[in-house]
Design an enzyme around this catalytic site. Structure first.
Site, PDB file in Angstrom:
ATOM      1  N   ASP A 173      53.104  33.213  37.937  1.00  0.00           N
ATOM      2  CA  ASP A 173      52.536  33.551  39.239  1.00  0.00           C
ATOM      3  C   ASP A 173      53.130  32.594  40.270  1.00  0.00           C
ATOM      4  O   ASP A 173      53.140  31.363  40.067  1.00  0.00           O
ATOM      5  CB  ASP A 173      51.013  33.434  39.229  1.00  0.00           C
ATOM      6  CG  ASP A 173      50.394  34.015  40.490  1.00  0.00           C
ATOM      7  OD1 ASP A 173      50.187  35.236  40.530  1.00  0.00           O
ATOM      8  OD2 ASP A 173      50.128  33.237  41.427  1.00  0.00           O
TER       9      ASP A 173
ATOM     10  N   GLU B 237      52.851  39.124  43.166  1.00  0.00           N
ATOM     11  CA  GLU B 237      53.737  37.980  42.945  1.00  0.00           C
ATOM     12  C   GLU B 237      53.621  37.478  41.518  1.00  0.00           C
ATOM     13  O   GLU B 237      53.925  36.332  41.209  1.00  0.00           O
ATOM     14  CB  GLU B 237      53.417  36.850  43.927  1.00  0.00           C
ATOM     15  CG  GLU B 237      52.060  36.199  43.751  1.00  0.00           C
ATOM     16  CD  GLU B 237      50.935  36.895  44.512  1.00  0.00           C
ATOM     17  OE1 GLU B 237      49.871  36.278  44.666  1.00  0.00           O
ATOM     18  OE2 GLU B 237      51.103  38.049  44.945  1.00  0.00           O
TER      19      GLU B 237
END
Length: 397
Positions: free
Chosen positions: A257, A300
């Site tokens: 992440d 993301e």
């Protein structure tokens, strides 16, 4: 069927084929093979027009040029077929040099009125057809490749018959003008025209197959980054999970992440965020093995699947990925973008479940890395009861 009617109908049909294939080639510029096919049909159409006018125009145009265009047409076809099944550029230029030599020798023999000079075209023609068929049989993996190979073998048979007929009755190339009333000559021409039509159908079949592959790839690929999408990763993970259980090989997953990604979008715009994600995927791919997979599974968030990899090696890979991304500088407008990621690693344990269980544990470990200050790697360790008794975080180096 008379000679003039045959050529008129054949020219009309080939004009339609050449126009359609050329338009398809222009509409699909990435499919290079269609450009070769279009060139082949255009050369073949020019050959038909000149051959149909044999006896009404100078011998050079009515006899010499059609034979040379016919050979050129099949060489272009071979290049198109090779593009579809091989996808590698030719390493050597000697085939084109050999073609040029054959055309030059044939031209000199034609003007020298040397008997049997047609063999200088017939033999290379048969060689080109045989090479094309071999390429399709050796490298083709689809039904259309096999069908096209069969058509080319039929071409060899008919062309071989015509070469025998030429040597028997029309030893000098310009003498073929007298073959216009020969049924054997006319019906063998019709057979070649029929096979050419079948090959055009294969051209379209090759294109449909190629576009189908492209659509399938798009359905499995994240359009922004070029990584796999969630669905494709799930399919690959289920397949690799089954293989890991069957053979007893290790299987790891890494969940990444991007840290503070929302702040990047807010400060520099979504274009900067998109640029950063694209660069991240490109960079990660440079350090993964050929059988490793990366997918974008969130805005993301990325998932990496590592087949044949135990937990210890998975942790090392995750740390390499983290360091690589930390060192990455992404040019954007007048500055650069720098990124860090938090990563969680988990290993498959079939006693706890399959892919979903491994994914949940890797995701949990990733959030633990976030809690530990971000830009770090955390892994899930199971105790004897199968619970997440301990999680190990690797410090930032």
């Amino acid at each position: 069927m008379d000679y003039g009617t045959f050529f008129f109908t054949n020219i009309v049909s080939v004009t339609v084929f050449a126009s359609c294939v050329t338009l398809l080639a222009l509409r699909n510029p990435k499919v290079t093979g269609m450009k070769w096919f279009a060139g082949s049909l255009i050369a073949g159409l020019a050959k038909l027009i000149l051959q149909g006018l044999e006896g009404k125009i100078p011998t050079v145009l009515g006899s010499l040029a059609p034979n040379e265009l016919y050979l050129i047409s099949f060489v272009l076809q071979m290049m198109g077929l090779r593009w579809f099944v091989v996808r590698r550029p030719l390493r050597h230029r000697w085939p084109f040099a050999a073609l040029g030599l054959a055309l030059v020798v044939y031209t000199f023999m034609f003007f020298g009125k040397i008997r049997y000079s047609g063999n200088v075209i017939n033999i290379p023609f048969l060689a080109v057809c045989a090479t094309s068929a071999w390429i399709l049989i050796e490298h083709g993996r689809t039904a259309v490749s096999r069908v096209a190979a069969i058509i080319l073998i039929a071409d060899i048979c008919v062309a071989g018959y015509r070469a025998w007929l030429t040597n028997l009755r029309y030893m000098r190339p310009w003498e073929t003008v007298h073959a216009q009333t020969d049924p054997r000559w006319l019906y063998s021409l019709a057979a070649m025209a029929f096979l050419a039509t079948c090959m055009v159908m294969c051209y379209l079949w090759f294109l449909v197959t190629e576009l189908g592959k492209e659509l399938a790839s798009q359905a499995r690929t994240d359009s922004l980054t070029g990584a796999m999408n969630r669905r494709a990763m799930e399919e690959a993970a289920l397949r690799e999970t089954a293989r890991s259980v069957r053979h007893g090989h290790g299987l790891c997953t890494i969940v990444l992440d991007v840290d503070h990604f929302k702040e990047l979008n807010d400060a520099r715009g979504h274009a900067a965020g998109d640029c950063a994600l694209q660069a991240l995927v490109r960079q990660v791919k440079t350090i993964l093995r050929g059988n490793d997979m990366i997918a974008r599974t969130g805005g993301e968030e990325f998932t990496i699947l590592l087949p044949d990899t135990p937990l210890s090696a998975g942790i090392v890979t995750a740390e390499r990925v983290r360091q690589t991304i930390e060192e990455l500088e992404v040019p954007f407008e007048d500055g650069v973008i720098r990124l860090t990621v938090s990563a969680g690693v988990a290993e498959l344990d079939s006693s706890l479940g399959g892919w979903e269980s491994m994914m949940r544990r890797a995701d949990y470990a990733m959030y633990k890395a976030k809690e530990n200050g971000r830009n770090s790697v955390s892994s899930s360790i199971l105790n004897a009861a199968g619970t997440q008794a301990e999680r190990r975080s690797l410090p930032v180096i």
